[in-house]
Design an enzyme around this catalytic site. Structure first.
Site, PDB file in Angstrom:
ATOM      1  N   ALA A  61      -5.546   6.388 -47.109  1.00  9.92           N
ATOM      2  CA  ALA A  61      -5.318   5.948 -48.566  1.00  9.92           C
ATOM      3  C   ALA A  61      -4.889   4.587 -48.479  1.00  9.92           C
ATOM      4  O   ALA A  61      -4.882   3.590 -49.783  1.00  9.92           O
ATOM      5  CB  ALA A  61      -3.932   6.563 -48.298  1.00  9.92           C
ATOM      6  N   PHE A 106      -8.425   9.961 -43.321  1.00  6.17           N
ATOM      7  CA  PHE A 106      -7.399  10.185 -42.429  1.00  6.17           C
ATOM      8  C   PHE A 106      -6.739  12.126 -43.525  1.00  6.17           C
ATOM      9  O   PHE A 106      -7.369  12.053 -44.631  1.00  6.17           O
ATOM     10  CB  PHE A 106      -5.943   9.548 -42.846  1.00  6.17           C
ATOM     11  CG  PHE A 106      -5.015   9.445 -41.801  1.00  6.17           C
ATOM     12  CD1 PHE A 106      -4.689   9.711 -40.821  1.00  6.17           C
ATOM     13  CD2 PHE A 106      -3.535  10.729 -42.990  1.00  6.17           C
ATOM     14  CE1 PHE A 106      -3.598  10.013 -40.169  1.00  6.17           C
ATOM     15  CE2 PHE A 106      -2.418  11.120 -42.474  1.00  6.17           C
ATOM     16  CZ  PHE A 106      -2.607  10.481 -40.740  1.00  6.17           C
ATOM     17  N   ILE A 159      -2.409  12.439 -48.342  1.00  8.14           N
ATOM     18  CA  ILE A 159      -1.427  11.922 -48.555  1.00  8.14           C
ATOM     19  C   ILE A 159      -0.609  13.210 -48.000  1.00  8.14           C
ATOM     20  O   ILE A 159       0.174  13.416 -49.228  1.00  8.14           O
ATOM     21  CB  ILE A 159      -0.803  11.042 -48.179  1.00  8.14           C
ATOM     22  CG1 ILE A 159      -1.373   9.476 -49.250  1.00  8.14           C
ATOM     23  CG2 ILE A 159       0.624  10.772 -47.919  1.00  8.14           C
ATOM     24  CD1 ILE A 159      -0.723   9.008 -50.770  1.00  8.14           C
ATOM     25  N   ILE A 160       0.169  13.696 -47.137  1.00  8.44           N
ATOM     26  CA  ILE A 160       0.743  14.990 -45.865  1.00  8.44           C
ATOM     27  C   ILE A 160       2.077  14.402 -46.449  1.00  8.44           C
ATOM     28  O   ILE A 160       2.193  13.763 -45.059  1.00  8.44           O
ATOM     29  CB  ILE A 160       0.258  15.435 -45.683  1.00  8.44           C
ATOM     30  CG1 ILE A 160      -1.480  16.517 -46.438  1.00  8.44           C
ATOM     31  CG2 ILE A 160       1.436  17.230 -45.437  1.00  8.44           C
ATOM     32  CD1 ILE A 160      -1.876  17.727 -45.336  1.00  8.44           C
ATOM     33  N   GLU A 204       8.285  13.316 -41.903  1.00  9.81           N
ATOM     34  CA  GLU A 204       9.034  13.687 -41.798  1.00  9.81           C
ATOM     35  C   GLU A 204      10.183  11.915 -41.738  1.00  9.81           C
ATOM     36  O   GLU A 204      10.882  12.053 -41.413  1.00  9.81           O
ATOM     37  CB  GLU A 204       9.435  13.285 -40.148  1.00  9.81           C
ATOM     38  CG  GLU A 204       9.149  15.444 -39.679  1.00  9.81           C
ATOM     39  CD  GLU A 204       9.701  15.640 -38.387  1.00  9.81           C
ATOM     40  OE1 GLU A 204      10.075  14.676 -37.255  1.00  9.81           O
ATOM     41  OE2 GLU A 204       8.922  16.539 -37.658  1.00  9.81           O
ATOM     42  N   THR A 205       9.281  10.770 -41.744  1.00 14.37           N
ATOM     43  CA  THR A 205      10.117   9.682 -42.220  1.00 14.37           C
ATOM     44  C   THR A 205       9.305   9.832 -43.329  1.00 14.37           C
ATOM     45  O   THR A 205       8.799   9.876 -44.312  1.00 14.37           O
ATOM     46  CB  THR A 205       8.776   8.266 -41.791  1.00 14.37           C
ATOM     47  OG1 THR A 205       7.792   9.288 -41.061  1.00 14.37           O
ATOM     48  CG2 THR A 205       8.943   9.244 -39.885  1.00 14.37           C
ATOM     49  N   HIS A 262       7.531   6.910 -44.806  1.00 16.53           N
ATOM     50  CA  HIS A 262       6.280   6.650 -44.534  1.00 16.53           C
ATOM     51  C   HIS A 262       5.294   7.017 -45.375  1.00 16.53           C
ATOM     52  O   HIS A 262       4.741   6.390 -46.638  1.00 16.53           O
ATOM     53  CB  HIS A 262       5.055   7.091 -42.711  1.00 16.53           C
ATOM     54  CG  HIS A 262       4.626   6.424 -42.810  1.00 16.53           C
ATOM     55  ND1 HIS A 262       3.720   5.062 -43.031  1.00 16.53           N
ATOM     56  CD2 HIS A 262       2.776   6.946 -42.762  1.00 16.53           C
ATOM     57  CE1 HIS A 262       2.732   4.308 -43.412  1.00 16.53           C
ATOM     58  NE2 HIS A 262       1.774   5.554 -43.409  1.00 16.53           N
ATOM     59  N   GLU A 286      -5.555   1.370 -47.048  1.00 16.97           N
ATOM     60  CA  GLU A 286      -6.749   0.862 -48.021  1.00 16.97           C
ATOM     61  C   GLU A 286      -7.688   0.965 -48.226  1.00 16.97           C
ATOM     62  O   GLU A 286      -8.661   0.648 -48.799  1.00 16.97           O
ATOM     63  CB  GLU A 286      -7.520   1.167 -46.301  1.00 16.97           C
ATOM     64  CG  GLU A 286      -7.342   0.449 -45.120  1.00 16.97           C
ATOM     65  CD  GLU A 286      -6.364   1.264 -44.403  1.00 16.97           C
ATOM     66  OE1 GLU A 286      -5.167   0.638 -43.955  1.00 16.97           O
ATOM     67  OE2 GLU A 286      -6.405   2.986 -44.414  1.00 16.97           O
TER      68      GLU A 286
END
Length: 154
Positions: A60, A26, A85-86, A89-90, A92, A62
């Site tokens: 990330a 990702f 990891i960027i 809006e949530t 998550h 996994e």
């Protein structure tokens, strides 16, 4: 206690080390750059390309599963976690950042195996791009230095 401190060259000598790298796909443009910088630095530190196992996982969250499998194999002196990891809006972002970081730390402690955590957590793509090369190199140096330290202490 342990005698004189080893020189910095000894701490960063990767010639006898086996290293495992787990890369999240990702945000792949960032994680590929992290991996390239990491592998280049490992080579500069003397780690033989044949002594590096590099696997990719979806994201990330996994990363920890692959790290655990590598740790359980008892084939590695150190492991490296690469991801990006960027913030979105949530919530998550917080979940993935917190859980992936906690899992990497827990595995390092549970298996008494150094794991360099280069899972970037950034606000935006520009921040990630600004850190990708340096953090990839840093992860390689941390893995080699900590592997040598733990080998010395064993």
């Amino acid at each position: 206690m342990f005698g004189a401190e080893k020189g910095s060259a000894d701490k960063l000598d990767g010639r006898k080390l086996a290293i495992g790298i787990v890369q999240a796909r990702f945000n792949e443009s960032i994680t590929n750059a992290l991996a390239d910088a990491c592998r280049q630095e490992l080579a500069a530190l003397g780690v033989d390309a044949k002594s590096i196992t590099h696997v990719k996982v979806p994201g990330a969250l996994e990363v920890a599963s692959a790290l655990q499998a590598m740790a359980e194999s008892d084939k590695y002196d150190a492991l490296i976690a690469l991801g990006c990891i960027i913030r979105g809006e949530t919530y998550h972002f917080e979940l993935v950042a917190n859980e992936s970081g906690a899992a990497v730390t827990r595995l390092a402690l549970d298996y008494q195996l150094p794991i360099a955590n280069a899972i970037l957590t950034t606000e935006n793509l520009v921040q990630a791009q600004a850190r990708q090369d340096e953090k990839g190199r840093d992860a390689a140096r941390v893995a080699v230095e900590m592997a040598n330290l733990l080998n010395e202490l064993a």
